[in-house]
Design a protein around this motif. Structure first.
Motif, PDB file in Angstrom:
ATOM      1  N   LEU A 226      56.583 -15.253  49.837  1.00 53.72           N
ATOM      2  CA  LEU A 226      56.394 -14.227  48.805  1.00 53.72           C
ATOM      3  C   LEU A 226      56.767 -14.758  47.421  1.00 53.72           C
ATOM      4  O   LEU A 226      56.192 -14.344  46.410  1.00 53.72           O
ATOM      5  CB  LEU A 226      57.234 -12.987  49.125  1.00 53.72           C
ATOM      6  CG  LEU A 226      56.935 -12.284  50.459  1.00 53.72           C
ATOM      7  CD1 LEU A 226      57.755 -11.008  50.572  1.00 53.72           C
ATOM      8  CD2 LEU A 226      55.456 -11.995  50.615  1.00 53.72           C
ATOM      9  N   LEU A 227      57.738 -15.675  47.387  1.00 56.71           N
ATOM     10  CA  LEU A 227      58.159 -16.255  46.107  1.00 56.71           C
ATOM     11  C   LEU A 227      57.006 -16.989  45.446  1.00 56.71           C
ATOM     12  O   LEU A 227      56.851 -16.954  44.213  1.00 56.71           O
ATOM     13  CB  LEU A 227      59.342 -17.202  46.337  1.00 56.71           C
ATOM     14  CG  LEU A 227      60.074 -17.713  45.095  1.00 56.71           C
ATOM     15  CD1 LEU A 227      60.646 -16.541  44.292  1.00 56.71           C
ATOM     16  CD2 LEU A 227      61.191 -18.659  45.499  1.00 56.71           C
ATOM     17  N   ALA A 228      56.186 -17.663  46.252  1.00 55.92           N
ATOM     18  CA  ALA A 228      55.017 -18.358  45.701  1.00 55.92           C
ATOM     19  C   ALA A 228      54.056 -17.355  45.066  1.00 55.92           C
ATOM     20  O   ALA A 228      53.459 -17.628  44.013  1.00 55.92           O
ATOM     21  CB  ALA A 228      54.313 -19.145  46.807  1.00 55.92           C
ATOM     22  N   LEU A 229      53.922 -16.178  45.693  1.00 56.02           N
ATOM     23  CA  LEU A 229      53.062 -15.138  45.126  1.00 56.02           C
ATOM     24  C   LEU A 229      53.664 -14.574  43.839  1.00 56.02           C
ATOM     25  O   LEU A 229      52.954 -14.306  42.874  1.00 56.02           O
ATOM     26  CB  LEU A 229      52.865 -14.014  46.149  1.00 56.02           C
ATOM     27  CG  LEU A 229      52.168 -14.405  47.461  1.00 56.02           C
ATOM     28  CD1 LEU A 229      52.099 -13.200  48.394  1.00 56.02           C
ATOM     29  CD2 LEU A 229      50.769 -14.956  47.194  1.00 56.02           C
ATOM     30  N   LYS A 230      55.000 -14.402  43.850  1.00 60.05           N
ATOM     31  CA  LYS A 230      55.673 -13.895  42.651  1.00 60.05           C
ATOM     32  C   LYS A 230      55.522 -14.871  41.493  1.00 60.05           C
ATOM     33  O   LYS A 230      55.275 -14.472  40.348  1.00 60.05           O
ATOM     34  CB  LYS A 230      57.159 -13.657  42.949  1.00 60.05           C
ATOM     35  CG  LYS A 230      57.927 -13.067  41.779  1.00 60.05           C
ATOM     36  CD  LYS A 230      59.391 -12.841  42.127  1.00 60.05           C
ATOM     37  CE  LYS A 230      60.151 -12.252  40.940  1.00 60.05           C
ATOM     38  NZ  LYS A 230      61.592 -12.049  41.260  1.00 60.05           N
ATOM     39  N   ASN A 231      55.657 -16.164  41.795  1.00 53.59           N
ATOM     40  CA  ASN A 231      55.523 -17.187  40.754  1.00 53.59           C
ATOM     41  C   ASN A 231      54.097 -17.288  40.222  1.00 53.59           C
ATOM     42  O   ASN A 231      53.868 -17.824  39.130  1.00 53.59           O
ATOM     43  CB  ASN A 231      55.978 -18.548  41.288  1.00 53.59           C
ATOM     44  CG  ASN A 231      57.470 -18.598  41.539  1.00 53.59           C
ATOM     45  OD1 ASN A 231      58.230 -17.809  40.970  1.00 53.59           O
ATOM     46  ND2 ASN A 231      57.912 -19.495  42.392  1.00 53.59           N
ATOM     47  N   SER A 232      53.142 -16.786  41.014  1.00 54.51           N
ATOM     48  CA  SER A 232      51.749 -16.809  40.553  1.00 54.51           C
ATOM     49  C   SER A 232      51.462 -15.661  39.588  1.00 54.51           C
ATOM     50  O   SER A 232      50.369 -15.580  39.018  1.00 54.51           O
ATOM     51  CB  SER A 232      50.792 -16.724  41.753  1.00 54.51           C
ATOM     52  OG  SER A 232      50.815 -15.424  42.331  1.00 54.51           O
ATOM     53  N   GLY A 233      52.446 -14.762  39.417  1.00 52.03           N
ATOM     54  CA  GLY A 233      52.295 -13.685  38.443  1.00 52.03           C
ATOM     55  C   GLY A 233      52.228 -12.297  39.029  1.00 52.03           C
ATOM     56  O   GLY A 233      52.167 -11.307  38.287  1.00 52.03           O
ATOM     57  N   LEU A 234      52.262 -12.172  40.366  1.00 51.59           N
ATOM     58  CA  LEU A 234      52.202 -10.856  40.984  1.00 51.59           C
ATOM     59  C   LEU A 234      53.542 -10.140  40.871  1.00 51.59           C
ATOM     60  O   LEU A 234      54.596 -10.767  40.975  1.00 51.59           O
ATOM     61  CB  LEU A 234      51.815 -10.962  42.457  1.00 51.59           C
ATOM     62  CG  LEU A 234      50.404 -11.473  42.799  1.00 51.59           C
ATOM     63  CD1 LEU A 234      50.214 -11.479  44.311  1.00 51.59           C
ATOM     64  CD2 LEU A 234      49.338 -10.623  42.129  1.00 51.59           C
ATOM     65  N   SER A 235      53.503  -8.828  40.687  1.00 51.77           N
ATOM     66  CA  SER A 235      54.734  -8.038  40.694  1.00 51.77           C
ATOM     67  C   SER A 235      55.140  -7.777  42.131  1.00 51.77           C
ATOM     68  O   SER A 235      54.350  -7.981  43.063  1.00 51.77           O
ATOM     69  CB  SER A 235      54.508  -6.702  39.978  1.00 51.77           C
ATOM     70  OG  SER A 235      53.611  -5.894  40.734  1.00 51.77           O
ATOM     71  N   GLN A 236      56.377  -7.303  42.339  1.00 47.53           N
ATOM     72  CA  GLN A 236      56.828  -7.032  43.701  1.00 47.53           C
ATOM     73  C   GLN A 236      56.008  -5.911  44.329  1.00 47.53           C
ATOM     74  O   GLN A 236      55.749  -5.934  45.544  1.00 47.53           O
ATOM     75  CB  GLN A 236      58.322  -6.692  43.717  1.00 47.53           C
ATOM     76  CG  GLN A 236      59.203  -7.902  43.435  1.00 47.53           C
ATOM     77  CD  GLN A 236      60.669  -7.661  43.728  1.00 47.53           C
ATOM     78  OE1 GLN A 236      61.517  -8.365  43.233  1.00 47.53           O
ATOM     79  NE2 GLN A 236      60.977  -6.675  44.545  1.00 47.53           N
ATOM     80  N   LYS A 237      55.578  -4.962  43.523  1.00 41.75           N
ATOM     81  CA  LYS A 237      54.735  -3.883  44.040  1.00 41.75           C
ATOM     82  C   LYS A 237      53.396  -4.436  44.503  1.00 41.75           C
ATOM     83  O   LYS A 237      52.893  -4.076  45.574  1.00 41.75           O
ATOM     84  CB  LYS A 237      54.523  -2.826  42.961  1.00 41.75           C
ATOM     85  CG  LYS A 237      53.677  -1.647  43.432  1.00 41.75           C
ATOM     86  CD  LYS A 237      53.517  -0.602  42.334  1.00 41.75           C
ATOM     87  CE  LYS A 237      52.657   0.560  42.828  1.00 41.75           C
ATOM     88  NZ  LYS A 237      52.468   1.591  41.768  1.00 41.75           N
ATOM     89  N   GLU A 238      52.815  -5.338  43.696  1.00 42.81           N
ATOM     90  CA  GLU A 238      51.527  -5.940  44.059  1.00 42.81           C
ATOM     91  C   GLU A 238      51.661  -6.813  45.304  1.00 42.81           C
ATOM     92  O   GLU A 238      50.768  -6.845  46.159  1.00 42.81           O
ATOM     93  CB  GLU A 238      50.990  -6.765  42.890  1.00 42.81           C
ATOM     94  CG  GLU A 238      50.553  -5.915  41.699  1.00 42.81           C
ATOM     95  CD  GLU A 238      50.257  -6.747  40.464  1.00 42.81           C
ATOM     96  OE1 GLU A 238      49.412  -6.325  39.652  1.00 42.81           O
ATOM     97  OE2 GLU A 238      50.887  -7.829  40.301  1.00 42.81           O
ATOM     98  N   ILE A 239      52.795  -7.530  45.406  1.00 39.11           N
ATOM     99  CA  ILE A 239      53.042  -8.356  46.593  1.00 39.11           C
ATOM    100  C   ILE A 239      53.129  -7.478  47.828  1.00 39.11           C
ATOM    101  O   ILE A 239      52.544  -7.787  48.873  1.00 39.11           O
ATOM    102  CB  ILE A 239      54.339  -9.177  46.421  1.00 39.11           C
ATOM    103  CG1 ILE A 239      54.165 -10.230  45.320  1.00 39.11           C
ATOM    104  CG2 ILE A 239      54.720  -9.864  47.732  1.00 39.11           C
ATOM    105  CD1 ILE A 239      55.449 -10.945  44.953  1.00 39.11           C
ATOM    106  N   ALA A 240      53.859  -6.383  47.727  1.00 43.46           N
ATOM    107  CA  ALA A 240      54.025  -5.463  48.863  1.00 43.46           C
ATOM    108  C   ALA A 240      52.670  -4.931  49.318  1.00 43.46           C
ATOM    109  O   ALA A 240      52.381  -4.867  50.527  1.00 43.46           O
ATOM    110  CB  ALA A 240      54.947  -4.312  48.474  1.00 43.46           C
ATOM    111  N   GLU A 241      51.825  -4.577  48.368  1.00 43.75           N
ATOM    112  CA  GLU A 241      50.509  -4.032  48.711  1.00 43.75           C
ATOM    113  C   GLU A 241      49.613  -5.093  49.345  1.00 43.75           C
ATOM    114  O   GLU A 241      48.939  -4.832  50.345  1.00 43.75           O
ATOM    115  CB  GLU A 241      49.840  -3.447  47.455  1.00 43.75           C
ATOM    116  CG  GLU A 241      50.527  -2.192  46.936  1.00 43.75           C
ATOM    117  CD  GLU A 241      49.944  -1.723  45.609  1.00 43.75           C
ATOM    118  OE1 GLU A 241      49.134  -2.477  45.016  1.00 43.75           O
ATOM    119  OE2 GLU A 241      50.303  -0.618  45.154  1.00 43.75           O
ATOM    120  N   SER A 242      49.623  -6.306  48.788  1.00 42.52           N
ATOM    121  CA  SER A 242      48.731  -7.353  49.296  1.00 42.52           C
ATOM    122  C   SER A 242      49.174  -7.872  50.657  1.00 42.52           C
ATOM    123  O   SER A 242      48.351  -8.315  51.455  1.00 42.52           O
ATOM    124  CB  SER A 242      48.668  -8.519  48.295  1.00 42.52           C
ATOM    125  OG  SER A 242      49.918  -9.185  48.209  1.00 42.52           O
TER     126      SER A 242
END
Length: 321
Positions: free
Chosen positions: A151-167
């Motif tokens: 998930l950290l890789a997704l966060k570093n790509s610019g996604l918010s935690q809400k967007e990460i949770a949804e995806s």
């Protein structure tokens, strides 16, 4: 690929990889993009596993730093005799990227044994590779930290935690917990022989301990050095279960970090009296102000008796009136 094309870099020839291409040794996987890709069974000789295969942690999802000999015992026990499931990989730049099976790869390197892999020659996108790795997980379920590293890789790509949770179809609470576990330094976790034993509460405690350590101007490396004797003693308790060792190490870090916030008093000075090859044996003196004590572990009974007699003689010499 044209046979006349000159290959750049290391080449794996048919003698290096036993490449079996028939219907019984190939499999079709459907990618998240909808395309179908053929994977063919390949055997990587023992001497080529480490240099001929590799893992991208953000794709594979497994924390490679956590693959210690202790954590791989369930695989290294059987792998030299048989590999129950092939790893899954994609050939990139004349090497095989392991999408699923990094524990089997690490075990094969430890045991110096061959590794069987279902390999595709197709160029997979990062998203297709990551989703395929997640879909075909056959080894142990990823722990909360490994989820957090992905998930950290997704966060570093610019996604918010809400967007990460949804995806990722996760609750925001789990995303928060996973990212917190991923925030614990690899250096602190390196003292744990089997990191998969750590629960979220353990990661939370270690995260807080590390924050206290940094707040007091200390480093994790310095703390580990200060605790080395205690850490070694805990890790080498032959009869202790893996979760018991983990609990004691977590408690040790919690106690040490808490002590850093206490008013500074006289420190305990530990002096080694003898160097043993066996890490479980020691003879040392502890001093704090006017108080001191001697500690011994795993010494022969005869030696204990002689030490008792020597101490008694010295006390009688100096204290008898």
């Amino acid at each position: 690929m044209s046979r006349n094309r000159k290959t750049i870099g290391r080449t794996f020839t048919p003698s290096t990889f036993s490449h079996i291409a028939n219907n019984e040794n190939s499999q079709i996987f459907t990618l998240s993009s909808g395309s179908k890709v053929e994977f063919t069974l390949v055997t990587v000789p023992a001497e080529e596993v480490e240099i001929g295969t590799f893992v991208v942690q953000e794709v594979n999802g497994r924390d490679q730093a956590a693959l210690t000999p202790e954590s791989l015992k369930d695989i290294t026990r059987t792998l030299p005799m048989q590999q129950f499931f092939p790893a899954i990989g994609v050939r990139r730049n004349n090497k095989i990227e392991i999408l699923d099976g990094s524990r089997r790869r690490a075990a094969a390197i430890l045991c110096h044994t061959k590794l069987t892999v279902l390999v595709t020659e197709e160029a997979l996108s990062v998203d297709d590779a990551r989703n395929l790795a997640k879909d075909i997980q056959t080894a142990r379920e990823h722990n909360i930290r490994e989820v957090g590293l992905r998930l950290l890789a997704l966060k570093n790509s610019g996604l918010s935690q809400k967007e990460i949770a949804e995806s990722e179809h996760l609750s925001q609470a789990k995303v928060t917990r996973a990212l917190q576990a991923a925030a614990v330094s690899g250096e602190m976790l390196s003292v744990f022989p089997v990191q998969s034993e750590l629960s979220y509460q353990d990661y939370k405690a270690l995260y807080s301990a590390e924050a206290l350590i940094h707040a007091q101007g200390e480093t994790v490396s310095e703390i580990i050095t200060q605790l080395k004797e205690d850490i070694d003693a805990i890790r080498h308790q032959a009869q202790a279960a893996e979760d018991e060792i983990k609990d004691k190490l977590v408690a040790l870090f919690r106690q040490k970090s808490a002590s850093l916030t206490q008013p500074k008093g006289e420190e305990t000075v530990v002096t080694s009296l003898w160097r043993f090859e066996d890490k479980n044996r020691f003879a040392r003196k502890k001093s704090k102000g006017r108080m001191f004590s001697y500690e011994f572990n795993r010494l022969p009974t005869e030696l204990q008796v002689e030490i008792d007699n020597a101490v008694q003689q010295v006390l009688e010499k100096h204290l008898t009136k």
